[in-house]
Design a protein around this motif. Sequence first.
Motif, PDB file in Angstrom:
ATOM      1  N   UNK A 140       0.811  -1.221   0.000  1.00 19.53           N
ATOM      2  CA  UNK A 140       0.000   0.000   0.000  1.00 19.53           C
ATOM      3  C   UNK A 140       0.843   1.269   0.000  1.00 19.53           C
ATOM      4  N   UNK A 141       1.981   1.251   0.679  1.00 22.91           N
ATOM      5  CA  UNK A 141       2.832   2.444   0.703  1.00 22.91           C
ATOM      6  C   UNK A 141       3.243   2.844  -0.714  1.00 22.91           C
ATOM      7  N   UNK A 142       3.637   1.863  -1.535  1.00 19.40           N
ATOM      8  CA  UNK A 142       4.032   2.169  -2.916  1.00 19.40           C
ATOM      9  C   UNK A 142       2.824   2.572  -3.756  1.00 19.40           C
ATOM     10  N   UNK A 174     -10.637   3.002 -14.190  1.00 17.18           N
ATOM     11  CA  UNK A 174     -11.531   3.194 -13.049  1.00 17.18           C
ATOM     12  C   UNK A 174     -11.617   1.923 -12.196  1.00 17.18           C
ATOM     13  N   UNK A 175     -11.644   0.763 -12.836  1.00 17.35           N
ATOM     14  CA  UNK A 175     -11.660  -0.499 -12.090  1.00 17.35           C
ATOM     15  C   UNK A 175     -10.349  -0.693 -11.321  1.00 17.35           C
ATOM     16  N   UNK A 176      -9.225  -0.349 -11.968  1.00 16.23           N
ATOM     17  CA  UNK A 176      -7.923  -0.455 -11.288  1.00 16.23           C
ATOM     18  C   UNK A 176      -7.869   0.465 -10.075  1.00 16.23           C
ATOM     19  N   UNK A 177      -8.334   1.696 -10.249  1.00 11.85           N
ATOM     20  CA  UNK A 177      -8.332   2.645  -9.134  1.00 11.85           C
ATOM     21  C   UNK A 177      -9.258   2.171  -8.010  1.00 11.85           C
ATOM     22  N   UNK A 178     -10.409   1.619  -8.385  1.00 10.40           N
ATOM     23  CA  UNK A 178     -11.322   1.094  -7.372  1.00 10.40           C
ATOM     24  C   UNK A 178     -10.643  -0.024  -6.582  1.00 10.40           C
ATOM     25  N   UNK A 183      -8.070  -1.464  -1.318  1.00 10.03           N
ATOM     26  CA  UNK A 183      -6.953  -1.936  -0.497  1.00 10.03           C
ATOM     27  C   UNK A 183      -6.697  -0.987   0.676  1.00 10.03           C
ATOM     28  N   UNK A 184      -7.107   0.258   0.517  1.00 10.02           N
ATOM     29  CA  UNK A 184      -6.969   1.248   1.593  1.00 10.02           C
ATOM     30  C   UNK A 184      -8.261   1.365   2.416  1.00 10.02           C
TER      31      UNK A 184
END
Length: 194
Positions: A140-142, A174-178, A183-184
Motif C-alpha cells: 500500500x505504501x508504494x 476506473x476499475x484499477x483505481x477502485x 486496499x486502503x
Amino acid sequence: ILRDSFPYQLVLKLLTLTKSSWKDLPNSIKLGSSNDNITFARIIKLDKDLLYIIGLYLAEGYCRRNKRLNQIDISASDKEIRLNIQKIMRKIFNLKPTHITNEKIVYSSRLLYELFSNVLGCGSNAYEKRVPSLFLNLPNEKLSYILQGYFDGDGSASLSDCRVTCDSVSDGLLQDLEFILKRFGIFAKYHKYS
C-alpha cells in the motif's frame, strides 16, 4: 563494436545459443535506441518518484508515435507539478523536456514511449489507460505514490465531506483505481456523465 552496443535481436540469439536468460546478463547493462537521446539502466528502481510520475501519466498523460517521433505528454497547469515532473524525469531518466508550456510538458524518447505504452502497459491514450497490472500487488505504501500522482493530476478532494473524486473515460483505469482504493478501505462509487 565501435559503439560498444549490441542489437536486441543479436542478444536474444546469443542468449538462446548459450541457454541463458536476461538474469544472466550483468546488471550494469544499459538499454538504448538508435536516434534516441537517452539510455536506461537495465533495472529501474521502483521508487516513489517513478510511481508518482506513473500516477500523473495515468491522470494527464498520453503517448504518440509517428515515423520520426516518439513522445510522452503530461498535462500539468500547476507550475510546481511541472517543476517536479522535470526534476524526477531528469533524476530517473536523465531526460530534459523537448517542449514546455503553461499546460503541459513533452518528452521525446523512443525508450520512454516504449516503457509507458508497451512495457508497463499504461496505455497510449485516455481510453486505453490502465494501472500496470504488475503494480496491483505492490504494498500500500508504494500504491499511495501512484494515487498521489493520479490525484495531483486528475482528482479532487471535497472540503465539506470525506470524499475524493476522479474522472476517466477508461473503464479499465476506473476499475484499477477502485481495486487500489479498496486496499486502503475506501469505497468507490461510479457516476457517468457527458
